[in-house]
Write a protein that holds these residues in place. Structure first.
Motif, mmCIF file in Angstrom:
data_model
loop_
_atom_site.group_PDB
_atom_site.id
_atom_site.type_symbol
_atom_site.label_atom_id
_atom_site.label_comp_id
_atom_site.label_asym_id
_atom_site.label_seq_id
_atom_site.Cartn_x
_atom_site.Cartn_y
_atom_site.Cartn_z
ATOM 1 N N GLN A 16 0.444 7.867 1.702
ATOM 2 C CA GLN A 16 1.765 7.890 1.084
ATOM 3 C C GLN A 16 2.640 6.736 1.548
ATOM 4 O O GLN A 16 3.339 6.113 0.751
ATOM 5 C CB GLN A 16 2.441 9.240 1.360
ATOM 6 N N ARG A 17 2.581 6.411 2.843
ATOM 7 C CA ARG A 17 3.367 5.278 3.360
ATOM 8 C C ARG A 17 2.916 3.969 2.734
ATOM 9 O O ARG A 17 3.745 3.147 2.325
ATOM 10 C CB ARG A 17 3.232 5.195 4.889
ATOM 11 N N HIS A 19 1.353 3.541 -0.085
ATOM 12 C CA HIS A 19 1.694 3.545 -1.509
ATOM 13 C C HIS A 19 3.185 3.265 -1.711
ATOM 14 O O HIS A 19 3.561 2.458 -2.561
ATOM 15 C CB HIS A 19 1.324 4.889 -2.130
ATOM 16 N N ASN A 20 4.037 3.895 -0.904
ATOM 17 C CA ASN A 20 5.482 3.693 -1.018
ATOM 18 C C ASN A 20 5.906 2.279 -0.647
ATOM 19 O O ASN A 20 6.930 1.798 -1.122
ATOM 20 C CB ASN A 20 6.238 4.713 -0.160
ATOM 21 N N SER A 21 5.104 1.619 0.182
ATOM 22 C CA SER A 21 5.429 0.243 0.554
ATOM 23 C C SER A 21 4.911 -0.764 -0.474
ATOM 24 O O SER A 21 5.144 -1.955 -0.341
ATOM 25 C CB SER A 21 4.885 -0.094 1.937
ATOM 26 N N GLY A 22 4.202 -0.262 -1.502
ATOM 27 C CA GLY A 22 3.797 -1.145 -2.587
ATOM 28 C C GLY A 22 2.345 -1.564 -2.589
ATOM 29 O O GLY A 22 1.948 -2.383 -3.410
ATOM 30 N N SER A 23 1.542 -1.051 -1.681
ATOM 31 C CA SER A 23 0.127 -1.415 -1.665
ATOM 32 C C SER A 23 -0.583 -0.828 -2.882
ATOM 33 O O SER A 23 -0.327 0.316 -3.254
ATOM 34 C CB SER A 23 -0.552 -0.883 -0.406
ATOM 35 N N PRO A 24 -1.472 -1.598 -3.510
ATOM 36 C CA PRO A 24 -2.236 -1.068 -4.650
ATOM 37 C C PRO A 24 -3.163 0.060 -4.208
ATOM 38 O O PRO A 24 -3.667 0.078 -3.078
ATOM 39 C CB PRO A 24 -3.053 -2.270 -5.126
ATOM 40 N N LYS A 25 -3.390 1.005 -5.107
ATOM 41 C CA LYS A 25 -4.227 2.168 -4.786
ATOM 42 C C LYS A 25 -5.641 1.760 -4.391
ATOM 43 O O LYS A 25 -6.230 2.337 -3.488
ATOM 44 C CB LYS A 25 -4.265 3.136 -5.959
ATOM 45 N N SER A 43 -0.988 10.016 -3.494
ATOM 46 C CA SER A 43 0.171 9.169 -3.778
ATOM 47 C C SER A 43 1.013 9.800 -4.876
ATOM 48 O O SER A 43 2.236 9.687 -4.865
ATOM 49 C CB SER A 43 -0.251 7.750 -4.160
ATOM 50 N N ASN A 47 5.132 11.026 -4.891
ATOM 51 C CA ASN A 47 6.119 10.732 -5.926
ATOM 52 C C ASN A 47 6.833 12.001 -6.364
ATOM 53 O O ASN A 47 8.012 11.971 -6.688
ATOM 54 C CB ASN A 47 5.460 10.066 -7.137
#
Length: 79
Positions: A16-17, A19-25, A43, A47
């Protein structure tokens, strides 16, 4: 359909961290050694946990001259 192992809370929080920081899945999946579907699942949960952001509405501030012009055109009688 629950298959596979249950992830520990620390791994879920890391997904989750990231993903929230913008890293691609796909990158998250590769780095953490889990499947893309697992990253998507957790992720998406992060949301849902966050309240939706309210849309930002930008309005153009009116000037005093615009306000005066609008008032004078409304109050004058039509001929």
């Amino acid at each position: 359909m629950n298959q596979g192992r249950k992830l520990d809370n620390a791994l879920v929080q890391r997904i989750q961290r990231m993903h929230n920081s913008g890293s691609p899945k796909r990158t998250i999946a590769r780095v953490l050694g889990v499947s893309y579907n697992t990253v998507s699942k957790y992720s998406d949960q992060s949301n849902r946990a966050r309240p939706p952001e309210s849309p930002q509405v930008k309005t153009k501030p009116s000037t005093a001259a615009q306000t005066d012009r609008a008032a004078s055109t409304r109050s004058s009688p039509r001929t």
